[in-house]
Design a protein around this motif. Structure first.
Motif, short mmCIF file in Angstrom:
data_model
loop_
_atom_site.label_atom_id
_atom_site.label_comp_id
_atom_site.label_asym_id
_atom_site.label_seq_id
_atom_site.Cartn_x
_atom_site.Cartn_y
_atom_site.Cartn_z
N THR A 55 42.46 21.49 48.10
CA THR A 55 41.81 22.69 48.63
C THR A 55 40.57 22.27 49.40
O THR A 55 39.75 21.49 48.89
CB THR A 55 41.41 23.64 47.48
OG1 THR A 55 42.59 24.11 46.83
CG2 THR A 55 40.63 24.84 48.01
N SER A 56 40.43 22.78 50.62
CA SER A 56 39.29 22.45 51.48
C SER A 56 38.43 23.68 51.69
O SER A 56 38.94 24.79 51.89
CB SER A 56 39.78 21.94 52.84
OG SER A 56 40.59 20.79 52.68
N ARG A 101 41.00 26.74 52.62
CA ARG A 101 42.39 26.48 52.97
C ARG A 101 43.02 25.57 51.93
O ARG A 101 42.40 24.63 51.44
CB ARG A 101 42.48 25.86 54.37
CG ARG A 101 41.73 26.70 55.41
CD ARG A 101 41.93 26.22 56.82
NE ARG A 101 41.05 26.94 57.74
CZ ARG A 101 41.10 26.84 59.07
NH1 ARG A 101 41.99 26.04 59.63
NH2 ARG A 101 40.26 27.53 59.82
N HIS A 102 44.29 25.85 51.62
CA HIS A 102 45.04 25.08 50.63
C HIS A 102 46.15 24.30 51.33
O HIS A 102 46.84 24.82 52.21
CB HIS A 102 45.65 26.01 49.58
CG HIS A 102 44.65 26.91 48.92
ND1 HIS A 102 43.79 26.47 47.93
CD2 HIS A 102 44.36 28.22 49.11
CE1 HIS A 102 43.03 27.48 47.53
NE2 HIS A 102 43.35 28.54 48.24
N ALA A 148 50.65 27.94 49.58
CA ALA A 148 51.52 29.01 49.10
C ALA A 148 52.99 28.66 49.27
O ALA A 148 53.84 29.08 48.47
CB ALA A 148 51.19 30.30 49.85
N ALA A 149 53.30 27.87 50.30
CA ALA A 149 54.70 27.53 50.57
C ALA A 149 55.26 26.48 49.61
O ALA A 149 56.47 26.24 49.60
CB ALA A 149 54.83 27.03 52.01
N ALA A 150 54.42 25.85 48.82
CA ALA A 150 54.86 24.76 47.94
C ALA A 150 54.89 25.16 46.48
O ALA A 150 54.76 24.31 45.60
CB ALA A 150 53.95 23.54 48.14
#
Length: 374
Positions: free
Chosen positions: A141-142, A303-304, A310-312
């Motif tokens: 996570t940034s 941002r992750h 979310a897609a992972a």
């Protein structure tokens, strides 16, 4: 000291004299600060069935540059991220721009902050997938942070990252080899500098600009600073990052009022010694520094990536299964406390929501102070 009081007293004059430097985002943020928890935003009418008292609770602006808002969202974000923590060592990495590049970053922040995210994400993916390090798909996570404790412009990206990666076949978890560091920081710094340079050049080629040529050449030869350290289970680091998710460069308790010359007294903590000291800023300098941290509309500060995107979700669940980890339950939304009746102390009942244009059309007992957030 109330931030809105500073704006009410000085913003109009400051905005008029600095019109050439201000954007629509600055003016929207200032209007939000001035209207937060006032009649301008409307509110809610609450009624006490016991003593028939009526109260009006003002709405909050919920702007990320307002220091009164975001507290509830900050706690909710931290709780949601802590629920995803894995039973592994976590690391905090910080990517900082050199002094010579910060003016450029501010002048082009609408796209350059995005460049910073892209550069850090790409190089961390590359390092993590290298067999010398993790050898698999990482997750991190940034968070963009733009200020110092003196409210100066100092853009950098904080990254919190578990020391594990999922192998390419999705069947194994690869763990970090070092206990105190994740990747070699000198190599990270060189890669960060190279990625930023490459992305600026790519933008020039795409849009026909010459931004890269306007940056001093020594920027690309000097050493850049990247910090990386182990942060244990990661919960304390997440709470630290949460302070930057829905907040801005100053908190209200640090505003200590005016001195005899009319300067604003700001309480600041020295990052090296931990000691507090008071600095004095003219109202114009204070507002100028505040404006440095008003982000462009639409810019996402958090941002992750990788396993935390979310897609992972399926791959993240696979990692948890391999580790034998049962994730915490997703936290329930925090419940907003109902206002108490000032006469009997019992909870009051919401009877009406009043939009801003209808405020004052009904007779209620209005609390003259700025109300609690809603």
């Amino acid at each position: 000291m109330d931030l809105a009081a500073i704006f009410a007293r000085h913003w109009s004059r400051f905005a008029a004299s600095h019109a050439h430097l201000l954007t629509g985002a600055h003016h929207r943020a200032a209007r939000a600060v001035l209207s937060c928890r006032t009649a301008e935003l409307g509110g809610q009418v609450h009624h006490c069935a016991e003593c028939l008292e009526a109260r009006f609770v003002y709405h909050s602006c919920n702007h990320r540059s307002c220091i009164k808002c975001g507290g509830r969202e900050q706690k909710q974000w931290a709780a949601a991220q802590e629920a995803k923590l894995l039973p592994v060592r976590y690391f905090m990495l910080t990517f900082t721009l050199p002094d010579e590049l910060r003016r450029f970053a501010y002048a082009h922040q609408k796209w350059f902050y995005d460049v910073m995210f892209k550069a850090t994400a790409a190089l961390l993916m590359d390092f993590a997938q290298d067999e010398k390090h993790l050898g698999g798909m990482p997750g991190f996570t940034s968070v963009l942070h733009t200020w110092t404790r003196q409210m100066q412009h100092h853009p950098h990206v904080h990254v919190i990252m578990p020391g594990v990666a999922l192998s390419e076949d999705g069947l194994r978890v690869r763990r970090a080899k070092g206990r105190r560091y994740l990747f070699p920081v000198k190599a990270l710094a060189v890669a960060f500098r190279h990625r930023i340079s490459t992305l600026i050049k790519a933008s020039d080629d795409k849009h026909g600009t010459r931004h890269h040529s306007t940056i001093p050449a020594e920027v690309w030869s000097k050493s850049w600073v990247v910090d990386a350290r182990a942060v244990g289970k990661g919960d304390h680091a997440l709470r630290y990052l949460a302070r930057y998710v829905n907040k801005t460069a100053v908190s209200e308790p640090r505003l200590l009022g005016y001195d005899v010359q009319g300067n604003i007294r700001l309480n600041c903590q020295d990052s090296g010694t931990g000691k507090w000291r008071v600095i004095r800023l003219t109202p114009d300098d204070f507002l100028r520094r505040w404006c440095l941290h008003v982000l462009p509309k639409g810019l996402v500060r958090v941002r992750h990536y990788g396993l935390l995107s979310a897609a992972a979700k399926k791959r993240r669940l696979g990692v948890q299964e391999i580790l034998g980890h049962v994730p915490r339950r997703k936290p329930k939304p925090l419940v907003v406390e109902k206002p108490k009746c000032p006469c009997c102390g019992k909870e009051m009942v919401l009877v009406m929501r009043m939009p801003r244009h209808l405020f004052g059309t009904i007779r209620v007992t209005v609390n003259p102070s700025r109300g609690p957030p809603e």
